[in-house]
Design an enzyme around this catalytic site. Sequence first.
Site, PDB file in Angstrom:
ATOM      1  N   CYS A   1      78.556  17.066  13.813  1.00 21.31           N
ATOM      2  CA  CYS A   1      78.466  17.548  12.426  1.00 21.31           C
ATOM      3  C   CYS A   1      79.487  16.848  11.519  1.00 21.31           C
ATOM      4  O   CYS A   1      79.283  15.691  11.181  1.00 21.31           O
ATOM      5  CB  CYS A   1      78.573  19.065  12.394  1.00 21.31           C
ATOM      6  SG  CYS A   1      77.836  19.750  10.913  1.00 21.31           S
TER       7      CYS A   1
ATOM      8  N   GLU B   1      78.495  22.499  21.112  1.00 24.44           N
ATOM      9  CA  GLU B   1      79.690  23.231  21.580  1.00 24.44           C
ATOM     10  C   GLU B   1      79.616  24.722  21.265  1.00 24.44           C
ATOM     11  O   GLU B   1      80.416  25.503  21.772  1.00 24.44           O
ATOM     12  CB  GLU B   1      80.964  22.618  20.972  1.00 24.44           C
ATOM     13  CG  GLU B   1      81.206  22.874  19.495  1.00 24.44           C
ATOM     14  CD  GLU B   1      80.448  21.943  18.548  1.00 24.44           C
ATOM     15  OE1 GLU B   1      79.564  21.203  19.010  1.00 24.44           O
ATOM     16  OE2 GLU B   1      80.743  21.969  17.344  1.00 24.44           O
TER      17      GLU B   1
ATOM     18  N   ILE C   1      74.873  23.810  10.770  1.00 23.38           N
ATOM     19  CA  ILE C   1      75.693  24.576   9.822  1.00 23.38           C
ATOM     20  C   ILE C   1      76.132  23.634   8.703  1.00 23.38           C
ATOM     21  O   ILE C   1      76.969  22.761   8.918  1.00 23.38           O
ATOM     22  CB  ILE C   1      76.935  25.181  10.516  1.00 23.38           C
ATOM     23  CG1 ILE C   1      76.518  26.039  11.715  1.00 23.38           C
ATOM     24  CG2 ILE C   1      77.757  26.004   9.507  1.00 23.38           C
ATOM     25  CD1 ILE C   1      77.666  26.450  12.622  1.00 23.38           C
TER      26      ILE C   1
ATOM     27  N   GLU D   1      85.071  20.422   8.491  1.00 21.61           N
ATOM     28  CA  GLU D   1      84.889  19.941   7.115  1.00 21.61           C
ATOM     29  C   GLU D   1      85.437  18.505   7.057  1.00 21.61           C
ATOM     30  O   GLU D   1      86.642  18.295   7.188  1.00 21.61           O
ATOM     31  CB  GLU D   1      85.616  20.889   6.148  1.00 21.61           C
ATOM     32  CG  GLU D   1      85.582  20.451   4.716  1.00 21.61           C
ATOM     33  CD  GLU D   1      84.187  20.075   4.234  1.00 21.61           C
ATOM     34  OE1 GLU D   1      83.257  20.901   4.342  1.00 21.61           O
ATOM     35  OE2 GLU D   1      84.020  18.933   3.769  1.00 21.61           O
ATOM     36  N   SER D   2      84.521  17.582   6.858  1.00 18.21           N
ATOM     37  CA  SER D   2      84.904  16.168   6.962  1.00 18.21           C
ATOM     38  C   SER D   2      85.950  15.770   5.916  1.00 18.21           C
ATOM     39  O   SER D   2      86.821  14.938   6.189  1.00 18.21           O
ATOM     40  CB  SER D   2      83.672  15.270   6.843  1.00 18.21           C
ATOM     41  OG  SER D   2      82.964  15.530   5.643  1.00 18.21           O
TER      42      SER D   2
ATOM     43  N   ARG E   1      75.664  14.081   3.631  1.00 19.70           N
ATOM     44  CA  ARG E   1      76.374  15.354   3.854  1.00 19.70           C
ATOM     45  C   ARG E   1      75.545  16.520   3.318  1.00 19.70           C
ATOM     46  O   ARG E   1      74.823  16.371   2.330  1.00 19.70           O
ATOM     47  CB  ARG E   1      77.706  15.372   3.094  1.00 19.70           C
ATOM     48  CG  ARG E   1      78.801  14.584   3.752  1.00 19.70           C
ATOM     49  CD  ARG E   1      80.092  14.719   2.967  1.00 19.70           C
ATOM     50  NE  ARG E   1      80.670  16.048   3.033  1.00 19.70           N
ATOM     51  CZ  ARG E   1      81.180  16.709   1.999  1.00 19.70           C
ATOM     52  NH1 ARG E   1      81.168  16.192   0.791  1.00 19.70           N
ATOM     53  NH2 ARG E   1      81.701  17.903   2.170  1.00 19.70           N
TER      54      ARG E   1
ATOM     55  N   HIS F   1      75.637  21.417  16.698  1.00 22.42           N
ATOM     56  CA  HIS F   1      76.871  21.812  17.388  1.00 22.42           C
ATOM     57  C   HIS F   1      76.573  22.310  18.807  1.00 22.42           C
ATOM     58  O   HIS F   1      76.556  23.526  19.030  1.00 22.42           O
ATOM     59  CB  HIS F   1      77.526  22.988  16.643  1.00 22.42           C
ATOM     60  CG  HIS F   1      78.027  22.684  15.286  1.00 22.42           C
ATOM     61  ND1 HIS F   1      79.311  22.256  15.040  1.00 22.42           N
ATOM     62  CD2 HIS F   1      77.441  22.768  14.087  1.00 22.42           C
ATOM     63  CE1 HIS F   1      79.490  22.104  13.753  1.00 22.42           C
ATOM     64  NE2 HIS F   1      78.368  22.402  13.138  1.00 22.42           N
TER      65      HIS F   1
HETATM   66  N1  LIG Z   1      79.444  22.269  10.409  1.00 20.94           N
HETATM   67  C1  LIG Z   1      79.989  21.184   9.886  1.00 20.94           C
HETATM   68  O1  LIG Z   1      80.707  20.436  10.536  1.00 20.94           O
HETATM   69  C2  LIG Z   1      79.724  20.996   8.424  1.00 20.94           C
HETATM   70  C3  LIG Z   1      80.086  19.642   7.894  1.00 20.94           C
HETATM   71  C4  LIG Z   1      80.501  19.750   6.435  1.00 20.94           C
HETATM   72  N2  LIG Z   1      79.398  20.092   5.594  1.00 20.94           N
HETATM   73  C5  LIG Z   1      81.147  18.442   6.002  1.00 20.94           C
HETATM   74  O2  LIG Z   1      80.789  17.843   5.058  1.00 20.94           O
HETATM   75  O3  LIG Z   1      82.062  18.008   6.632  1.00 20.94           O
END
Ligand SMILES: NC(=O)CC[C@H](N)C(=O)O
Length: 214
Positions: free
Chosen positions: A79, A180, A137, A48-49, A108, A178
């Site tokens: 992501c 990973e 995701i 989550e950024s 985002r 991702h």
């Molecule tokens: N899978 C993720 O890293 C999602 C990113 C997330 N929606 C964000 O804003 O940071």
Amino acid sequence: MPTIGVLSLQGDVQEHVAALEFAGATVISVRRERELDEVDALVIPGGESTTIIKLAQHFDLVEPLRKRISGGMPTYGSCAGMILLADRILDGTADQTTFGGIDMTVRRNAFGRQVESFEEQVSVEGIDGGPFTAVFIRAPWVESVGPDATPLATVTTGPAAGKVVAIRQQHLLATSFHPELTGDARVHEYFVRMVRDGARSAGVLPEQRGGATS
Ligand SMILES: NC(=O)CC[C@H](N)C(=O)O
């Protein structure tokens, strides 16, 4: 062998550690500036950024990270990591900032609320062996790309067709998806090659690292 840090504030840190080790890197967790000083390169994980940037502020890491990233440290973001490497973001929270580095605007949660998570086959330029099973995701996409950055992959089907989901700018790499999480280490191997190539052209590998072949 390059030492690659994984920014370990929040997100899928362990999955990146495993993929990087598989790709032949020595890996350490980075949560403090002194750990950042030890690494040749860095991965910013998915997660989550907004949380990652808040924790980076808390640990006084924002300016040191910006300095290393703009100073040439190879960095890969997946992501949330892609969002954090963007020079400009859309649909961030009111005060959301980034580390920046890649000349792009990232949106985002771009794929929409209904589509929390999906997979698609995505080919990445410069990586052989066929398309990736790309897992998205609550993923961002790249809304626009400045002249300094090069798109490496786009979505090919559905409403998001044509959107850029992997990008490179010199020593910086980012993917919306991702790798990973899918046991396919080719993006991490590509990144480790970027780190080694950069270190070689800067004269750091192999001579100043004890002459070990890498
Ligand atoms: N899978 C993720 O890293 C999602 C990113 C997330 N929606 C964000 O804003 O940071």
